[in-house]
Design a protein around this motif. Sequence first.
Motif, PDB file in Angstrom:
ATOM      1  N   VAL A  26       0.966  -1.030  -0.012  1.00  0.00           N
ATOM      2  CA  VAL A  26       0.021  -0.139  -0.124  1.00  0.00           C
ATOM      3  C   VAL A  26       0.835   1.268   0.048  1.00  0.00           C
ATOM      4  CG1 VAL A  26      -1.797   1.347   1.496  1.00  0.00           C
ATOM      5  CG2 VAL A  26      -1.825  -1.185   1.466  1.00  0.00           C
ATOM      6  N   ARG A  27       0.806   1.927  -1.099  1.00  0.00           N
ATOM      7  CA  ARG A  27       1.876   3.156  -1.208  1.00  0.00           C
ATOM      8  C   ARG A  27       1.143   4.498  -1.488  1.00  0.00           C
ATOM      9  NH1 ARG A  27       7.205   1.096  -1.476  1.00  0.00           N
ATOM     10  NH2 ARG A  27       7.106  -1.241  -2.127  1.00  0.00           N
ATOM     11  N   ASP A  28      -0.225   4.549  -0.932  1.00  0.00           N
ATOM     12  CA  ASP A  28      -1.019   5.784  -1.401  1.00  0.00           C
ATOM     13  C   ASP A  28      -1.270   6.259  -0.119  1.00  0.00           C
ATOM     14  OD1 ASP A  28      -2.953   3.513  -1.493  1.00  0.00           O
ATOM     15  OD2 ASP A  28      -4.296   5.315  -1.176  1.00  0.00           O
ATOM     16  N   ARG A  63       3.256  15.792   5.386  1.00  0.00           N
ATOM     17  CA  ARG A  63       3.412  16.062   4.125  1.00  0.00           C
ATOM     18  C   ARG A  63       4.504  16.906   3.957  1.00  0.00           C
ATOM     19  NH1 ARG A  63      -2.880  17.378   2.922  1.00  0.00           N
ATOM     20  NH2 ARG A  63      -3.675  15.137   2.916  1.00  0.00           N
ATOM     21  N   GLU A  64       5.174  18.104   4.720  1.00  0.00           N
ATOM     22  CA  GLU A  64       5.956  18.776   4.970  1.00  0.00           C
ATOM     23  C   GLU A  64       7.468  18.086   4.836  1.00  0.00           C
ATOM     24  OE1 GLU A  64       5.577  21.766   7.776  1.00  0.00           O
ATOM     25  OE2 GLU A  64       3.820  22.463   6.762  1.00  0.00           O
ATOM     26  N   GLN A  65       7.457  16.692   5.544  1.00  0.00           N
ATOM     27  CA  GLN A  65       8.522  16.119   5.637  1.00  0.00           C
ATOM     28  C   GLN A  65       8.557  14.748   4.560  1.00  0.00           C
ATOM     29  OE1 GLN A  65       9.430  14.853   9.716  1.00  0.00           O
ATOM     30  NE2 GLN A  65       7.810  16.291  10.290  1.00  0.00           N
ATOM     31  N   GLY A  66       7.807  14.910   3.476  1.00  0.00           N
ATOM     32  CA  GLY A  66       7.671  13.968   2.534  1.00  0.00           C
ATOM     33  C   GLY A  66       6.501  12.900   2.340  1.00  0.00           C
ATOM     34  N   GLY A  67       5.776  13.008   3.671  1.00  0.00           N
ATOM     35  CA  GLY A  67       4.718  12.274   3.365  1.00  0.00           C
ATOM     36  C   GLY A  67       4.600  10.958   4.409  1.00  0.00           C
ATOM     37  N   LEU A  68       3.345  10.543   4.570  1.00  0.00           N
ATOM     38  CA  LEU A  68       2.959   9.344   5.465  1.00  0.00           C
ATOM     39  C   LEU A  68       3.784   7.947   4.820  1.00  0.00           C
ATOM     40  CD1 LEU A  68       1.745   8.086   7.953  1.00  0.00           C
ATOM     41  CD2 LEU A  68      -0.248   7.665   6.575  1.00  0.00           C
ATOM     42  N   VAL A  69       3.558   7.927   3.341  1.00  0.00           N
ATOM     43  CA  VAL A  69       3.988   6.797   2.653  1.00  0.00           C
ATOM     44  C   VAL A  69       5.654   6.510   2.959  1.00  0.00           C
ATOM     45  CG1 VAL A  69       4.225   5.693   0.605  1.00  0.00           C
ATOM     46  CG2 VAL A  69       2.070   6.720   1.164  1.00  0.00           C
ATOM     47  N   GLY A  86       9.859   3.828   5.141  1.00  0.00           N
ATOM     48  CA  GLY A  86      11.222   3.952   5.351  1.00  0.00           C
ATOM     49  C   GLY A  86      11.969   3.117   6.544  1.00  0.00           C
ATOM     50  N   PHE A  87      11.030   2.423   7.140  1.00  0.00           N
ATOM     51  CA  PHE A  87      11.215   1.421   8.501  1.00  0.00           C
ATOM     52  C   PHE A  87      11.338   0.055   7.813  1.00  0.00           C
ATOM     53  CE2 PHE A  87      10.249   5.358  10.403  1.00  0.00           C
ATOM     54  CZ  PHE A  87      11.264   5.325  11.477  1.00  0.00           C
ATOM     55  N   ARG A  88      11.133  -0.104   6.261  1.00  0.00           N
ATOM     56  CA  ARG A  88      11.066  -1.388   5.768  1.00  0.00           C
ATOM     57  C   ARG A  88      12.582  -2.182   6.412  1.00  0.00           C
ATOM     58  NH1 ARG A  88      12.237  -3.326  -0.381  1.00  0.00           N
ATOM     59  NH2 ARG A  88      12.791  -5.389  -0.101  1.00  0.00           N
ATOM     60  N   PRO A  89      12.693  -3.333   6.853  1.00  0.00           N
ATOM     61  CA  PRO A  89      13.764  -4.111   7.441  1.00  0.00           C
ATOM     62  C   PRO A  89      14.790  -4.513   6.204  1.00  0.00           C
ATOM     63  CG  PRO A  89      12.052  -5.270   7.759  1.00  0.00           C
ATOM     64  CD  PRO A  89      11.453  -4.116   7.181  1.00  0.00           C
ATOM     65  N   ALA A  90      15.656  -4.852   6.461  1.00  0.00           N
ATOM     66  CA  ALA A  90      16.966  -5.672   5.327  1.00  0.00           C
ATOM     67  C   ALA A  90      16.234  -6.840   4.859  1.00  0.00           C
ATOM     68  CB  ALA A  90      18.228  -5.579   6.126  1.00  0.00           C
ATOM     69  N   THR A  91      15.699  -7.561   6.031  1.00  0.00           N
ATOM     70  CA  THR A  91      15.189  -8.984   5.690  1.00  0.00           C
ATOM     71  C   THR A  91      13.972  -9.004   6.265  1.00  0.00           C
ATOM     72  OG1 THR A  91      16.109  -9.635   7.724  1.00  0.00           O
ATOM     73  CG2 THR A  91      17.470 -10.106   5.885  1.00  0.00           C
ATOM     74  N   THR A  92      13.011 -10.021   6.181  1.00  0.00           N
ATOM     75  CA  THR A  92      11.546 -10.430   6.455  1.00  0.00           C
ATOM     76  C   THR A  92      11.680 -11.914   7.152  1.00  0.00           C
ATOM     77  OG1 THR A  92       9.579 -10.278   5.814  1.00  0.00           O
ATOM     78  CG2 THR A  92      10.760 -11.491   4.310  1.00  0.00           C
ATOM     79  N   PRO A  93      10.853 -11.965   8.171  1.00  0.00           N
ATOM     80  CA  PRO A  93      10.713 -13.402   8.525  1.00  0.00           C
ATOM     81  C   PRO A  93      10.497 -14.348   7.612  1.00  0.00           C
ATOM     82  CG  PRO A  93       9.390 -11.801   9.897  1.00  0.00           C
ATOM     83  CD  PRO A  93      10.062 -10.993   8.692  1.00  0.00           C
ATOM     84  N   ALA A  94      10.932 -15.835   7.925  1.00  0.00           N
ATOM     85  CA  ALA A  94      10.398 -16.868   7.116  1.00  0.00           C
ATOM     86  C   ALA A  94       9.779 -17.790   7.867  1.00  0.00           C
ATOM     87  CB  ALA A  94      11.781 -17.116   6.329  1.00  0.00           C
ATOM     88  N   PRO A  95       8.709 -17.421   8.374  1.00  0.00           N
ATOM     89  CA  PRO A  95       7.975 -18.537   9.205  1.00  0.00           C
ATOM     90  C   PRO A  95       7.476 -19.759   8.556  1.00  0.00           C
ATOM     91  CG  PRO A  95       6.365 -16.688   8.917  1.00  0.00           C
ATOM     92  CD  PRO A  95       7.721 -16.320   8.157  1.00  0.00           C
ATOM     93  N   ARG A  96       7.832 -20.958   9.483  1.00  0.00           N
ATOM     94  CA  ARG A  96       7.136 -22.243   9.032  1.00  0.00           C
ATOM     95  C   ARG A  96       5.846 -22.435   9.634  1.00  0.00           C
ATOM     96  NH1 ARG A  96      12.536 -24.909  10.344  1.00  0.00           N
ATOM     97  NH2 ARG A  96      12.475 -23.216  11.873  1.00  0.00           N
ATOM     98  N   ASP A  97       5.627 -21.818  10.992  1.00  0.00           N
ATOM     99  CA  ASP A  97       4.372 -21.947  11.780  1.00  0.00           C
ATOM    100  C   ASP A  97       4.340 -20.531  12.577  1.00  0.00           C
ATOM    101  OD1 ASP A  97       5.593 -22.193  14.296  1.00  0.00           O
ATOM    102  OD2 ASP A  97       6.124 -24.241  13.673  1.00  0.00           O
ATOM    103  N   GLU A 139       3.043  -5.851   8.393  1.00  0.00           N
ATOM    104  CA  GLU A 139       2.535  -7.264   7.776  1.00  0.00           C
ATOM    105  C   GLU A 139       1.436  -6.851   6.774  1.00  0.00           C
ATOM    106  OE1 GLU A 139       2.637 -10.708  10.599  1.00  0.00           O
ATOM    107  OE2 GLU A 139       1.645  -9.169  11.607  1.00  0.00           O
ATOM    108  N   ALA A 140       0.486  -6.076   7.035  1.00  0.00           N
ATOM    109  CA  ALA A 140      -0.800  -5.974   6.616  1.00  0.00           C
ATOM    110  C   ALA A 140      -0.414  -5.095   4.753  1.00  0.00           C
ATOM    111  CB  ALA A 140      -1.712  -5.067   7.210  1.00  0.00           C
ATOM    112  N   VAL A 141       0.531  -4.259   5.091  1.00  0.00           N
ATOM    113  CA  VAL A 141       0.720  -3.238   3.874  1.00  0.00           C
ATOM    114  C   VAL A 141       2.236  -3.711   3.183  1.00  0.00           C
ATOM    115  CG1 VAL A 141      -0.509  -1.368   4.836  1.00  0.00           C
ATOM    116  CG2 VAL A 141       2.076  -1.550   5.133  1.00  0.00           C
TER     117      VAL A 141
END
Length: 199
Positions: free
Chosen positions: A35-37, A116-122, A127-138, A174-176
Amino acid sequence: MGELVTGEDGRARPVWAAHDELMRHYYDTEWGMPVRDERGLFERLSLEAFQSGLSWATILRKRENFRAAFANFAPDAVAAFDDKDRERLLTDAGIVRNRRKIDATITNARATVALREQGGLVDFIWGFRPATTPAPRDYTEVPSQSPESVSLSKALKKAGFAHVGPTTMFALMEAVGIVDTHLMGSWRRGSSGVWPSGA
């Protein structure tokens, strides 16, 4: 929450998305997709805050009522809500009538506009996307928060947002699509285009 369940269509889904048609549709088409809007992200941020302490199914069933009550989550419109709007929302049986969460949504709309004065919510949240994501089996391997969700929570609070704790922010991530916590083996794993299926 159990393991994956393979449906009649041959697709493997988690238990929470395997049986209820509304939850299955949400899982198949929306959960974990980018979600990028601004409006869309503000809506997800708001609904995650309302979900706190409740089931997501409850929020999803009331989603259209929330949209009607909160001007389709247009930040400028919600930012202009006043005491009359607050009272209207507190008597609206179609949504979750929680004064603290209603006030937080109005507060967050105003903070979204200011951001919006700092670039906006999106850009701010992504900007807090991590370098890796979990890989859960359960589901025992799915965290409820992360260092990034803790940092995002602190940064949003500093920017004037409310009801944005680290667990709620991880659920938002997770949701976005900022993280991919689809279980390994789920047909949706890696489908966001943000993370490869094996990541």
